[in-house]
Design a protein around this motif. Structure first.
Motif, PDB file in Angstrom:
ATOM      1  N   LEU A   1     -34.887  20.801  29.249  1.00 28.67           N
ATOM      2  CA  LEU A   1     -36.000  20.891  28.309  1.00 28.67           C
ATOM      3  C   LEU A   1     -35.877  22.144  27.447  1.00 28.67           C
ATOM      4  O   LEU A   1     -35.562  23.226  27.963  1.00 28.67           O
ATOM      5  CB  LEU A   1     -37.333  20.905  29.064  1.00 28.67           C
ATOM      6  CG  LEU A   1     -37.630  19.654  29.887  1.00 28.67           C
ATOM      7  CD1 LEU A   1     -38.892  19.868  30.732  1.00 28.67           C
ATOM      8  CD2 LEU A   1     -37.776  18.437  28.996  1.00 28.67           C
TER       9      LEU A   1
ATOM     10  N   LEU B   1     -41.386  15.341  23.006  1.00 29.07           N
ATOM     11  CA  LEU B   1     -39.942  15.374  23.227  1.00 29.07           C
ATOM     12  C   LEU B   1     -39.463  13.951  23.432  1.00 29.07           C
ATOM     13  O   LEU B   1     -40.070  13.192  24.198  1.00 29.07           O
ATOM     14  CB  LEU B   1     -39.606  16.205  24.476  1.00 29.07           C
ATOM     15  CG  LEU B   1     -38.121  16.268  24.818  1.00 29.07           C
ATOM     16  CD1 LEU B   1     -37.469  17.436  24.086  1.00 29.07           C
ATOM     17  CD2 LEU B   1     -37.923  16.414  26.312  1.00 29.07           C
TER      18      LEU B   1
ATOM     19  N   GLU C   1     -39.434  17.577  19.351  1.00 33.50           N
ATOM     20  CA  GLU C   1     -38.076  18.002  19.663  1.00 33.50           C
ATOM     21  C   GLU C   1     -37.285  16.818  20.193  1.00 33.50           C
ATOM     22  O   GLU C   1     -37.833  15.963  20.887  1.00 33.50           O
ATOM     23  CB  GLU C   1     -38.087  19.093  20.745  1.00 33.50           C
ATOM     24  CG  GLU C   1     -38.816  20.358  20.369  1.00 33.50           C
ATOM     25  CD  GLU C   1     -38.063  21.216  19.382  1.00 33.50           C
ATOM     26  OE1 GLU C   1     -36.818  21.078  19.287  1.00 33.50           O
ATOM     27  OE2 GLU C   1     -38.703  22.018  18.694  1.00 33.50           O
TER      28      GLU C   1
END
Length: 178
Positions: free
Chosen positions: A136, A109, A129
């Motif tokens: 999150l 992420l 992501e």
């Protein structure tokens, strides 16, 4: 409710194609936007200097490898940059023969679109992501561990509890108190 907590509740994700790689369009907290812009502007330079696991100190690789091998469940590389620790967590675990029975996911992420384009191109077998630590894109109690290697250095101290509470949510830990 703090601005960061309010932002976390309002975030929604969608994916758009970008330069042959999907990239997420994420509403950004103003602090996240400044950080993303700074990293996006220098992403190529960063990747050249520190974009390979081989460029990392052996002691760091050993420490993170020990953590990886002793942490059950799915893992998140929070602030993954170009994905060097993400691939180390994923492929290193399998290569070392420590993979437990069942399926183990490793995701990266980051807030920087440029880092994610690079990571997705070089490592298409991994999940990356774009998003904020404040919200999150993972279910409650869905992760066994979070590696946030130098990833909170730009976070103002008063906002750290919001992020740690979000980390606790996806780890399935009791809510942190500020």
């Amino acid at each position: 409710m703090s601005d960061s907590a309010n932002f976390a509740q309002q975030q929604r994700y969608r994916r758009e194609p970008m330069d042959s790689c999907e990239i997420d369009v994420v509403p950004r907290d103003p602090g996240d936007a400044a950080i993303a812009a700074a990293y996006d502007a220098r992403a190529a330079e960063y990747i050249e200097i520190a974009g390979s696991i081989d460029q990392m100190d052996a002691a760091d690789r050993s420490l993170i490898g020990q953590w990886r091998d002793s942490t059950p469940g799915n893992l998140l590389d929070a602030g993954c940059g170009p994905g060097l620790w993400t691939v180390f967590l994923h492929d290193g675990h399998r290569e070392e023969g420590h993979r437990e029975e069942g399926h183990r996911e490793v995701a990266g992420l980051d807030i920087s679109a440029e880092f994610l384009v690079s990571a997705r191109r070089r490592l298409p077998h991994l999940r990356f992501e774009q998003g904020s630590f404040r919200a999150l894109p993972f279910d409650d109690a869905s992760l066994g561990g979070i590696l946030a290697w130098y990833s909170l250095i730009h976070t103002p101290p008063e906002e750290v509890p919001v992020i740690l509470t979000e980390f606790a949510r996806v780890l399935g830990l009791p809510e942190a108190h500020s």
